[in-house]
Each structure stands twice: as structure tokens, then as C-alpha cells.
Enzyme design. Structure first.
Site, short mmCIF file in Angstrom:
data_model
loop_
_atom_site.label_atom_id
_atom_site.label_comp_id
_atom_site.label_asym_id
_atom_site.label_seq_id
_atom_site.Cartn_x
_atom_site.Cartn_y
_atom_site.Cartn_z
N HIS A 1 0.84 -1.21 0.00
CA HIS A 1 0.00 0.00 0.00
C HIS A 1 0.87 1.25 0.00
CE1 HIS A 1 1.06 -0.45 4.24
NE2 HIS A 1 0.73 0.80 4.44
N ASP B 1 0.17 4.95 1.80
CA ASP B 1 -0.71 5.28 2.91
C ASP B 1 -1.89 6.17 2.50
OD1 ASP B 1 0.62 3.90 5.08
OD2 ASP B 1 2.26 5.31 4.71
N HIS C 1 4.77 0.33 0.37
CA HIS C 1 5.51 -0.49 1.33
C HIS C 1 4.66 -1.63 1.85
CE1 HIS C 1 3.54 2.73 3.61
NE2 HIS C 1 3.48 1.90 4.63
N ARG D 1 4.58 6.20 14.83
CA ARG D 1 4.55 6.76 13.47
C ARG D 1 4.04 8.18 13.47
NH1 ARG D 1 0.99 4.26 8.56
NH2 ARG D 1 -0.47 5.84 9.26
C1 SIN Z 1 2.84 1.14 8.02
O1 SIN Z 1 2.32 0.68 7.02
O2 SIN Z 1 2.82 2.33 8.28
C2 SIN Z 1 3.56 0.21 8.98
C3 SIN Z 1 4.89 -0.18 8.45
C4 SIN Z 1 5.64 -1.05 9.42
O3 SIN Z 1 5.18 -1.27 10.54
O4 SIN Z 1 6.72 -1.52 9.05
#
Ligand code: SIN
Length: 287
Positions: free
Chosen positions: A102, A104, A263, A278
Site C-alpha cells: 500500500h 498510505d 511499502h 509513526r
Molecule cells: C505502516 O504501514 O505504516 C507500517 C509499516 C511497518 O510497521 O513496518
């Protein structure tokens, strides 16, 4: 205050670089900030090791790059609502947050510019994050395909992630760690149209804007009509040679440009705890 030169060490050919010679608990002077931003533009995702930062310092670093925003569907820290805890406990079994390809919140009108993810607790092995360079994915297409896609738009929704009508989503949400407070909401079902090929506002480069989890169909086409080409583009956009894989250690940081990457957080560490914080930097409407 950081003042020395940073060292930029690429970790893969496609994207990703570690930045050394910087302490993110300290304010960045303008020259260091400019060098870090340039490294982000050049490498799309940048990594820092051995950083000990407080939530306020984490937010201050994010704010150098833009406005920070709270997550619409998952609850932030009580003390710092703009910081999203991303947690999987040792006893949690099924879904992990971000464990699917995805970009974000691509179903929002203005998806984030970037994310700064800070590792507080990581498994000894596993729990890596894979990133893909969506400029490369676009550039590797034939001129004919580029021509076909130029001007095409896609319909995105958050149904598969946060949609209230999808019982599978509800099940999936229940499988997220009880340590996270992820909400299922009706407004996640709303459709948002974005270009398939977007132009980065800072670099001027074109990238494929496919977020595999949110993309539903091409605008003006049915799901059935869209499926073959979308399937090709999703698979094309995760070719191994367009990726890098980051091995987390405690106090590592990843900062990715959400406009030209996708990612995937690997969910291969059952029985071990992983906790990240985050910070999300607001973006602009893709064009
Ligand atoms: C995310 O998609 O923001 C999480 C990525 C992660 O935990 O490595």
C-alpha cells in the site's frame, strides 16, 4: 544543533539509503535539513540508526517537513495524539498493521506526503519492511503503456482497510492487536479519484500511483473491465528489482516519501513483540 555533513549510504540499487552523522534528538540547522530532504528526494526512503528521541522530538523532526496529521481511523498516543503506535504483541496472531502492499491512505483527497516510523521494540529477526520505488515501476513500462495510462484515473476507497460494510474488514480489524485502537468507519467507503500516473511536486518525476489495497477500478470503467490491467500493474509494481528491504533494530527510523513509494510490513514474527511510533506528514492532492 546538527551542523556537520551527513553521510548517505544507499542500501539497494532501487531505493533506500541510511543517513549517518546526524542526531535527530537535536534541532536540524538549515543546511542539514536541506541535505536530509535532498537524500529523501534522491532515495525515496531514508533510514537512521541508533536514534534516541522523545515523542516531542519525533514530532519536531516531522514538522520540519510539513504539517503533521492524526490518523483518521487509528488512535494516537493519549499524550501525543499525532503519534500513532503501531503494535503487534507476542500473543497476537493474524493481521499486522501495514501487512499488505500500500501507499498510505491513498483513498483520501490529500494522502500523506510521508511517514516517519520509529522502532521502540522489534523482534530479534523478522518484522522487516519492504519498500518499492514507484518511479522505477513507471519508467520500466513501455512507451505504449505509458501513453495508455497518461490521463487515466483510478477510483480508490478505504473499504478493505477501514470500511464498515465489509465483514471481512471487521474480522481483520478484530485481529489487529488489542494494543491498537483501529476504527471501522463509513466514510472510508467513499470513492476518491486520483491519477494513475502522478507527478512529484518537488522532483517533477512521474510515478505509478497504485496503492494495491485501496485501488478499486479505473475511473469510467467497471471492476471487470479494469481487473486485467490492474492486476498487471499491481504485480509489475512489486517486482523485486524495484524494492529494498529494511532490517529494523531498536531505535531505527524509516522516513518514506509516500508519493512515490509503496511499502509492505512483513508479518513473520509471531511470538515476538514489535512496537513502532509513526508520525504522518500531510501531503497534497496527487496530480
Ligand atoms: C505502516 O504501514 O505504516 C507500517 C509499516 C511497518 O510497521 O513496518
Amino acid at each position: 544543533m546538527n551542523g556537520g555533513e551527513i553521510e548517505v549510504r544507499p542500501i539497494a540499487n532501487a531505493l533506500g539509503a541510511e543517513i549517518h552523522g546526524i542526531d535527530l534528538s537535536k534541532e536540524l540547522d538549515d543546511a542539514t535539513f536541506t541535505a536530509v530532504r535532498q537524500a529523501l528526494h534522491d532515495h525515496l526512503v531514508i533510514f537512521f540508526r541508533d536514534q534516541t528521541i522523545t515523542p516531542d522530538q519525533h514530532l519536531a523532526f516531522g514538522r520540519r517537513f510539513g504539517e503533521v496529521e492524526t490518523h483518521a481511523y487509528a488512535k494516537g498516543l493519549a499524550s501525543h495524539p499525532e503519534i500513532l503506535p503501531v503494535i503487534k504483541e507476542a500473543e497476537d496472531r493474524a493481521a499486522n498493521f501495514g501487512g499488505i502492499w500500500h501507499s498510505d491512505v491513498a483513498f483520501h483527497e490529500t494522502p500523506p506526503m510521508g511517514q516517519i516510523l520509529y522502532a521502540l521494540d522489534v523482534p530479534e529477526a523478522g518484522g522487516d519492511t519492504i519498500f518499492v520505488n514507484m518511479y522505477r515501476a513507471y519508467e520500466a513500462l513501455s512507451d505504449t503503456m505509458k501513453g495508455l495510462l497518461s490521463g487515466m484515473k483510478a477510483v480508490h476507497t478505504g473499504q478493505r482497510s477501514y470500511g464498515a460494510s465489509n465483514s471481512q474488514v471487521t474480522l481483520r480489524q478484530e485481529k489487529f492487536s488489542k494494543s491498537m485502537d483501529v476504527k471501522v468507519k463509513e466514510d472510508a467507503e467513499e470513492e476518491m479519484v486520483h491519477p494513475i500516473v502522478r507527478t512529484h511536486p518537488a522532483t517533477g518525476r512521474k510515478s505509478l500511483y497504485i496503492s494495491a489495497i485501496s485501488i478499486q477500478r479505473f475511473d469510467g470503467m467497471t471492476k471487470e473491465e479494469s481487473r486485467p490491467l490492474l492486476r498487471f500493474l499491481k504485480e509489475h509494481a512489486r517486482r523485486p528489482e524495484f524494492t529494498c528491504q529494511f532490517r529494523w533494530k531498536r531505535h531505527s527510523i524509516a522516513f518514506w516519501d509516500n508519493r512515490c513509494t509503496q511499502h509492505y510490513a512483513l508479518n513473520d514474527y509471531h511470538g515476538h513483540r514489535r512496537e513502532m511510533h509513526r508520525v504522518t506528514i500531510a501531503g497534497e492532492r496527487p496530480f
